[in-house]
Design a protein around this motif. Sequence first.
Motif, PDB file in Angstrom:
ATOM      1  N   LYS A  63       0.981  -1.171   0.005  1.00 48.36           N
ATOM      2  CA  LYS A  63       0.036   0.040  -0.100  1.00 48.36           C
ATOM      3  C   LYS A  63       0.999   1.115  -0.019  1.00 48.36           C
ATOM      4  N   GLU A  64       0.759   1.926  -1.080  1.00 47.53           N
ATOM      5  CA  GLU A  64       1.476   3.308  -1.208  1.00 47.53           C
ATOM      6  C   GLU A  64       0.774   4.370  -0.702  1.00 47.53           C
ATOM      7  N   HIS A  65       1.495   5.558  -0.399  1.00 49.26           N
ATOM      8  CA  HIS A  65       0.999   6.822   0.039  1.00 49.26           C
ATOM      9  C   HIS A  65       2.190   7.881  -0.315  1.00 49.26           C
ATOM     10  N   TRP A  66       1.610   8.819  -1.429  1.00 48.04           N
ATOM     11  CA  TRP A  66       2.540   9.638  -1.932  1.00 48.04           C
ATOM     12  C   TRP A  66       1.900  11.164  -1.742  1.00 48.04           C
ATOM     13  N   THR A  67       2.514  12.123  -1.709  1.00 43.63           N
ATOM     14  CA  THR A  67       2.383  13.476  -1.740  1.00 43.63           C
ATOM     15  C   THR A  67       1.971  13.696  -3.410  1.00 43.63           C
ATOM     16  N   GLU A  68       1.121  14.934  -3.258  1.00 37.05           N
ATOM     17  CA  GLU A  68       0.849  15.123  -4.889  1.00 37.05           C
ATOM     18  C   GLU A  68       2.359  15.745  -5.510  1.00 37.05           C
ATOM     19  N   LYS A  69       3.100  16.079  -5.076  1.00 39.45           N
ATOM     20  CA  LYS A  69       4.255  16.438  -5.757  1.00 39.45           C
ATOM     21  C   LYS A  69       5.004  15.336  -6.103  1.00 39.45           C
ATOM     22  N   LEU A  70       5.467  14.278  -5.257  1.00 36.85           N
ATOM     23  CA  LEU A  70       6.040  13.096  -5.668  1.00 36.85           C
ATOM     24  C   LEU A  70       5.402  12.336  -6.455  1.00 36.85           C
ATOM     25  N   PHE A  71       3.965  12.438  -6.393  1.00 40.52           N
ATOM     26  CA  PHE A  71       3.189  11.516  -7.471  1.00 40.52           C
ATOM     27  C   PHE A  71       3.059  12.103  -8.918  1.00 40.52           C
ATOM     28  N   THR A  72       3.346  13.506  -8.954  1.00 42.90           N
ATOM     29  CA  THR A  72       3.505  13.987 -10.317  1.00 42.90           C
ATOM     30  C   THR A  72       4.716  13.505 -10.834  1.00 42.90           C
ATOM     31  N   ARG A  73       5.804  13.624  -9.996  1.00 39.91           N
ATOM     32  CA  ARG A  73       7.206  13.541 -10.531  1.00 39.91           C
ATOM     33  C   ARG A  73       7.319  11.698 -11.026  1.00 39.91           C
ATOM     34  N   TRP A  74       6.328  11.045 -10.243  1.00 42.32           N
ATOM     35  CA  TRP A  74       6.332   9.512 -10.784  1.00 42.32           C
ATOM     36  C   TRP A  74       5.741   9.424 -11.942  1.00 42.32           C
ATOM     37  N   LEU A  75       4.469  10.077 -12.426  1.00 44.89           N
ATOM     38  CA  LEU A  75       3.939   9.813 -13.602  1.00 44.89           C
ATOM     39  C   LEU A  75       4.687  10.340 -14.543  1.00 44.89           C
ATOM     40  N   GLU A  76       5.248  11.624 -14.372  1.00 43.66           N
ATOM     41  CA  GLU A  76       6.602  11.876 -15.322  1.00 43.66           C
ATOM     42  C   GLU A  76       7.433  11.048 -15.641  1.00 43.66           C
ATOM     43  N   GLY A  77       7.945  10.113 -14.545  1.00 46.04           N
ATOM     44  CA  GLY A  77       8.884   9.181 -14.679  1.00 46.04           C
ATOM     45  C   GLY A  77       8.447   7.898 -15.605  1.00 46.04           C
ATOM     46  N   LEU A  78       7.266   7.788 -15.806  1.00 44.25           N
ATOM     47  CA  LEU A  78       6.712   6.665 -16.407  1.00 44.25           C
ATOM     48  C   LEU A  78       6.819   6.847 -17.988  1.00 44.25           C
ATOM     49  N   GLN A  92      10.443  -0.324  -9.351  1.00 44.22           N
ATOM     50  CA  GLN A  92       9.305  -1.344  -9.400  1.00 44.22           C
ATOM     51  C   GLN A  92       7.957  -0.674  -9.401  1.00 44.22           C
ATOM     52  N   ILE A  93       8.146   0.322  -8.812  1.00 44.06           N
ATOM     53  CA  ILE A  93       6.626   1.306  -9.016  1.00 44.06           C
ATOM     54  C   ILE A  93       6.814   2.048 -10.494  1.00 44.06           C
ATOM     55  N   ALA A  94       7.925   2.429 -10.954  1.00 40.89           N
ATOM     56  CA  ALA A  94       8.055   3.339 -12.095  1.00 40.89           C
ATOM     57  C   ALA A  94       7.995   2.289 -13.257  1.00 40.89           C
ATOM     58  N   ASN A  95       8.011   1.324 -13.249  1.00 39.86           N
ATOM     59  CA  ASN A  95       7.840   0.226 -14.270  1.00 39.86           C
ATOM     60  C   ASN A  95       6.808  -0.693 -14.182  1.00 39.86           C
ATOM     61  N   PRO A  96       5.554  -0.344 -14.052  1.00 43.16           N
ATOM     62  CA  PRO A  96       4.634  -1.120 -13.663  1.00 43.16           C
ATOM     63  C   PRO A  96       4.229  -2.212 -14.630  1.00 43.16           C
ATOM     64  N   ALA A  97       4.456  -2.103 -15.799  1.00 46.44           N
ATOM     65  CA  ALA A  97       4.138  -3.340 -16.691  1.00 46.44           C
ATOM     66  C   ALA A  97       5.379  -4.658 -16.699  1.00 46.44           C
TER      67      ALA A  97
END
Length: 287
Positions: free
Chosen positions: A179-194, A202-207
């Motif tokens: 179970k993950e919890h992110w702040t909006e800032k970190l989550f936005t960075r994670w989306l960009e990293g996709l 592990q999370i940045a390469n879900p496929a």
Amino acid sequence: CQKESMFYCPDSLVDLQDVVKSHADVRASGMLHSWTPFACPENDPGVDSATVSTFKFNQILSLNTANKTVLTQGGVSTRELMNWLAKRGYILPSVPFWIDQTVAGAVATNTHGSAMKQGTTSMSAMVRSMDLVLADGSLKHLAQGDEELRAARVSVGKLGVIYQLELEVEKDYCITGTKEHWTEKLFTRWLEGLKSPKATSQIANPAKDQLAIQMFWFPNKGIITGNHRTVTGPAAGCPVTINSTFNGAPTGEMGKVDFPLIGKMRQTFPESYEMIELWMVEATMFC
């Protein structure tokens, strides 16, 4: 449905073929789960129409462990198929949240789970072969490699009535949930990293290795929560493991994955929940 039509409950392939070829417009019906008009006959009063139920085509026929496939009739529910496979040490690669659809209905409408692995994201992607009753009453077998099978996988009943299906299965296995919890800032960075080809976490390469990913954004709190699951080993003797993190760092506590109310009922009162669901299904059946 806005038009009266004949409703049939065939219990043999011959009866099904007779019904289909005897009417100009035929729609297949399963568990009556869909609220779309696909199961309704045409409203044109001049068209001879009928609805045919797959309720009595409820036999699971065989399990091929060498090819990792299961052969089932279209009226079997996903729940019934899952339970049957579990007793034999196998599972479906991905399943939807609502598992009381018929297998044929789930395939025809491209019902999906939340797996990220290519080829297992939906029920239709698992189809190896299919038997359809066509408009003239003939039985058409579609095998893997046939162009027509690609169309029939998500045909919403437009190509014929699905009588029988061969689906891919996998050996059962253990999973670990996080179970993950992110702040909006970190989550936005994670989306960009996709979007980056260098994304290797592990999370940045879900496929790559994620079985299931769920995310919920709470703007009023500025927090995003998510669940993902990975394979950890064979099914025998595996513990239930759920980790909890905040912004990628472990919190040191066991996290409890939040499910909607229906999911909690299913977990807490499995027998009562199944009785309620079966009653709901039977209350809407005409066969």
